[in-house]
Write an enzyme that holds these catalytic residues in place. Sequence first.
Site, PDB file in Angstrom:
ATOM      1  N   GLU A   1       0.849  -1.199   0.000  1.00 28.56           N
ATOM      2  CA  GLU A   1       0.000   0.000   0.000  1.00 28.56           C
ATOM      3  C   GLU A   1       0.888   1.253   0.000  1.00 28.56           C
ATOM      4  OE1 GLU A   1      -2.091   0.628   3.678  1.00 28.56           O
ATOM      5  OE2 GLU A   1      -3.787   1.588   2.689  1.00 28.56           O
TER       6      GLU A   1
ATOM      7  N   LYS B   1     -10.177   0.556  -1.287  1.00 29.33           N
ATOM      8  CA  LYS B   1     -10.146   0.281   0.157  1.00 29.33           C
ATOM      9  C   LYS B   1     -11.418   0.786   0.835  1.00 29.33           C
ATOM     10  CE  LYS B   1      -7.054   1.053   4.148  1.00 29.33           C
ATOM     11  NZ  LYS B   1      -5.858   1.810   4.561  1.00 29.33           N
TER      12      LYS B   1
ATOM     13  N   CYS C   1      -4.785  -3.313   4.043  1.00 22.33           N
ATOM     14  CA  CYS C   1      -4.404  -2.818   5.376  1.00 22.33           C
ATOM     15  C   CYS C   1      -5.489  -2.906   6.448  1.00 22.33           C
ATOM     16  CB  CYS C   1      -3.854  -1.394   5.258  1.00 22.33           C
ATOM     17  SG  CYS C   1      -2.756  -0.945   6.632  1.00 22.33           S
TER      18      CYS C   1
END
Length: 511
Positions: A79, A179, A213
Amino acid sequence: MEAFCLRWLLLVWQCFVIPVWGLEFYKAAVYEHSTVLRQNLIPPTREEALELMQKNLDIYQEQVHEASKQGVKIIVFPENGIHGFPLTRATIYPYLEPIPDPDVVQWNPCLHPTEYSDTEVLYQLSCMARNSSMYLIANLGEREACELSDPKCPSDGRYHFNTNVVFDAEGTLIAKYQKWKLFMTEIYYNKPKTLQHVIFDTPFAGKFGIFTCFDILFYEPAVSLIERYGIKQIIFTTAWMNLLPLLSAVQFHQAFAAAFGINLLAANQHHPEYNMTGSGIYTPLDFPYYYNMKSREGKLLVADVPIITSINNHTLEQSDSQTSTFLQEQKGAVKQEQTDLFTNCTVSHMDGAGDIFHAKMMFDNYTLISLTGLQGNLQVCTNALCCHVAYKYGNTPTNLYALGAFDGLHTVDGVYYLQVCALVKCAGSDYDTCGQSVATASDIIDFKLWGNFSTRHIFPEILASEMKIYRADSKGWSNNDFYMIKKGMSAGLVTAALYGRWYEKDNLSQQ
Ligand SMILES: *[C@@H]1O[C@H](CO)[C@@H](O)[C@H](O)[C@H]1NC(C)=O
Ligand SMILES: *[C@@H]1O[C@H](CO)[C@@H](O)[C@H](O)[C@H]1NC(C)=O
Ligand SMILES: *[C@@H]1O[C@H](CO)[C@@H](O)[C@H](O)[C@H]1NC(C)=O
Ligand SMILES: *[C@@H]1O[C@H](CO)[C@@H](O)[C@H](O)[C@H]1NC(C)=O
Ligand SMILES: *[C@@H]1O[C@H](CO)[C@@H](O)[C@H](O)[C@H]1NC(C)=O
Ligand SMILES: *[C@@H]1O[C@H](CO)[C@@H](O)[C@H](O)[C@H]1NC(C)=O
């Protein structure tokens, strides 16, 4: 020694087991990247942004070449690996590219570079994948213009998304994932309009799911991909800041993969100054990982990954416990009298019980009990959760350890409900140091840890000195208790935790 044994075992599997059970492997790579950063409050021009991103893309290109030489089929970059960590909407804007929806248009940027403007980064990633015949996953910033009639359209007239892109071995953009669970600091990104469960197919290993994440701590879309969509391989891009004693990257990511019996390909940033390091290829067989706070260099991690299908998943589960048994036997650690200590789950008395106290662990108020004596059997309760440990030291105890229980809503840097049983080495000899960050330990402790959890989502973590991770010898449910057992570790214990996430109790407004 440990790694050697595992590798040796893997070799045995490959030589003898494949013909019997049909286990197949492919080569995967994750790259822990030390992103070249530009930490500046003045927004760069697009040219300056491209110049910076080129430095990172040049490193990506080198890694793809290296991986290609090793026969890698799929590579994952972290990321924020291309543009770093911009601070505001204005400073990130020049890095962003429009990314067409692969579900709507089929586009190979390497073959058709001028189809869309401002897609120089996508072009290069596509060519890297194509030139090396490799699936490639990278994370970049995406922009999408919006009409102010759209009530969610930001006032500057565009959405900014934190996006993973997937290129197949020909360089075609086959998937993108925006995300869902943005971290608090990502104020320069927008939450996507819809929750996405992104799955892509490969000829060498079937289906993969993908997320980013902070997503990994929540049910949607991470756990849902596994439980509702049956995904057994996850691509995970991250910029993970290690937080001890419970949430360092290698510790939690390995526990996540182990809890579901899946393959997790996790690529992290390498920035020790931000406590960012820890990437791995976590599989039900082996789990090579990389953690390094000293070097400033990135690291290419390449591993053989077993293909998990519903047919061989039972085989893999067995191999998991066989791996552990094998390792124990190597160390001569399986002893009958210890087994008795750990198989008796009734705590009718409390051997080795110290004081009960409260202390902060990762911002949560834990109820703890200190360990005393060479062996014992302890219990500590909070709200509806009772945690137990049966333990036996392999040496004269040199440090304070405590068993902690937490059952409540975590509210710092994210709101999520936890149920945790954690055996931790305290940072000092005072009770209030129990739960603080510690990275080294010398006490060897065999243990069984268990608790009567109300959630079935429990991530079993075993972290030893110098960020060494272990898997439990055995784990699972026994009546209303979830337990894990570990014996014969060769390194001092830092943390043994059953990290439970009670997703149903999360604040609904956070979903
Ligand atoms: C990769 O492909 C592109 C487009 O075909 C080409 O321009 C470039 O030189 C290739 N790079 C390498 C390193 O092979
Ligand atoms: C294997 O498949 C069964 C049934 O689908 C599932 O319950 C179990 O969790 C799977 N195990 C692994 C290691 O994937
Ligand atoms: C990194 O971790 C150490 C130990 O937990 C902590 O003292 C330090 O503040 C952290 N650094 C950053 C940048 O968060
Ligand atoms: C379990 O432990 C209790 C208390 O120490 C003891 O009374 C009991 O006999 C043990 N049971 C077994 C099966 O070892
Ligand atoms: C932690 O919880 C206990 C029991 O609820 C309470 O007495 C104590 O004050 C709390 N400690 C902190 C620091 O909030
Ligand atoms: C866990 O055990 C304690 C003590 O026996 C009990 O009070 C509590 O209700 C149990 N929790 C659950 C969820 O069963």
